[in-house]
Design an enzyme around this catalytic site. Structure first.
Site: not given
Length: 313
Positions: A150, A213, A249
Site C-alpha cells: 500500500d 485506495k 479500497k
C-alpha cells in the site's frame, strides 16, 4: 483516448496534464446526492447475513501504530484467521496490513491460511521522501514476504500539478513490487476536490495500480461514500476503455456494519457485482471487524453480544 494511450507511458508531463484535465468534471452536488440516496437502501435479514460475511472476507485488518509489537501483530493475525473462535463458520479476512518491519511476524503467523500480508510503504503516511528511499522501503517489505504493498502518492507533487512525477513514482514502485499487488493511496482528504479524486484515480490506473485506495487513516476526512463512488466510477470506466480491472479500497473511518453495508451497496450499484469480491474490493479497518462479528452473532443467535465479548483489534 485510445486503449494504447491509456496503457502506455505518457509522452510528456504536458500530455498527461492535458489528459487528466480533459476528464469530465464531477458534479459535486449530484455526487453527494447520489451517494446519500444509495446509503438509504434497506437490506432484509437474509441478505444482511450474506452481506456481513462478504464484508468480513473483504477486511484488511490493520494495525499501523508506533507502538506495534510482534506480539500485537501475531494476535491480530490469529484473529484474522479465526475471527470468532467459538464459531468456525465465520469466514477469514482478506489480509492483515502492517508496517514493513512487522511483515515477517505477520507472514510467520499467517502461514498456510491463505490470508494476504499487506505492508504500507513509500514513506507512509506522508509520502515525503526521496524516491530511492521509497523503493528501498517497498523492496524490504516484499523481501520479508508481503504480498500486497500500500503506497502513498506525493500529494504535494500532485497538488502542484507535477503529475508526471507522481506517475513515475507509481511506475517505479510497481516494478519494485515484483509479484506483490500494488495499492495506491491518494489521501483524498488532502486532495480537496472531487475532480482531483477522479484525476488521481485515472493517473494511478494509467501507471499500473492494481488497487486504488482512499486514505491512510491518519488524515480526516478519510473514506467517504461520495469519494469512493467517484473512484468506483473510474475503475468501471477504465475497464470499459481498456479491459483491465482495478480494485478499490476505502479505508479510515469505516467502523460499523451499517457503514460496511453502505459501501457494498455502493459497489454493486456503481461498478457492478464483478467488484463484490475481495479480489477487487477491500475495506481498510481496525475496529470494523468486531462490529461485524457482533451483528453476525445477533442474526444467528438472536442474542446481542457486547464489544467485550470479542478481542480488541
Amino acid at each position: 483516448m485510445s486503449t494504447e494511450t491509456l496503457t502506455s507511458a505518457p509522452a510528456s508531463g504536458a500530455e498527461l496534464r492535458a489528459f487528466l484535465h480533459g476528464l469530465p468534471g464531477v458534479d459535486q452536488v449530484g455526487a453527494d446526492e447520489r451517494a446519500a440516496r444509495l446509503a438509504t437502501r434497506s437490506i432484509k435479514n437474509d441478505a444482511k447475513a450474506q452481506a456481513i460475511d462478504m464484508a468480513i472476507t473483504m477486511v484488511d485488518l490493520t494495525t499501523l501504530e508506533g507502538a506495534d509489537t510482534p506480539g500485537k501483530v501475531r494476535a491480530l493475525c490469529a484473529k484474522a484467521a479465526r475471527p470468532d473462535p467459538s464459531d468456525p463458520d465465520v469466514p477469514r479476512v482478506a489480509a492483515v496490513c502492517v508496517y514493513p518491519d512487522m511483515v515477517e511476524h505477520a507472514v510467520g503467523a499467517l502461514e498456510g491460511t491463505g490470508i494476504g500480508v499487506a505492508s504500507v510503504a513509500t514513506a507512509f503516511p506522508s509520502g515525503r521522501a526521496p524516491l530511492e528511499a521509497k523503493l528501498v522501503d517497498t523492496r524490504a517489505a516484499v523481501a520479508a514476504g508481503a504480498t500486497e504493498i500500500d503506497m502513498v502518492i506525493d500529494r504535494g507533487a500532485f497538488l502542484a500539478g507535477d503529475y508526471l512525477k507522481v506517475h513515475e513514482e507509481i511506475v517505479a514502485t510497481k516494478q519494485a513490487c515484483g509479484d506483490a499487488h500494488l495499492k495506491v493511496i491518494f489521501e483524498t482528504g488532502e486532495l480537496v476536490t472531487y475532480d482531483n479524486v477522479r484525476r488521481a484515480s485515472w493517473l494511478a490506473m494509467r501507471a499500473g495500480a492494481d488497487f486504488i485506495k482512499t486514505s491512510t487513516g491518519k488524515v480526516s476526512p478519510a473514506a467517504t461514500l461520495p469519494v469512493t463512488m467517484i473512484m468506483l466510477e473510474a475503475v468501471r470506466d477504465f475497464r470499459a476503455a481498456t479491459g483491465r480491472m482495478v480494485g478499490v479500497k476505502p479505508a479510515g473511518g469505516i467502523r460499523t456494519t451499517k457503514d460496511a453495508i453502505k459501501y457494498l451497496v455502493l459497489v454493486n450499484e456503481t461498478a457492478g457485482p464483478d467488484w463484490l469480491t475481495p479480489k477487487w474490493f477491500r475495506l481498510g479497518a481496525s475496529s470494523l471487524l468486531n462490529d461485524l462479528l457482533m451483528q453476525r452473532r445477533k442474526l444467528t443467535t438472536g442474542v446481542y453480544s457486547g464489544p467485550d465479548y470479542f478481542t480488541l483489534d
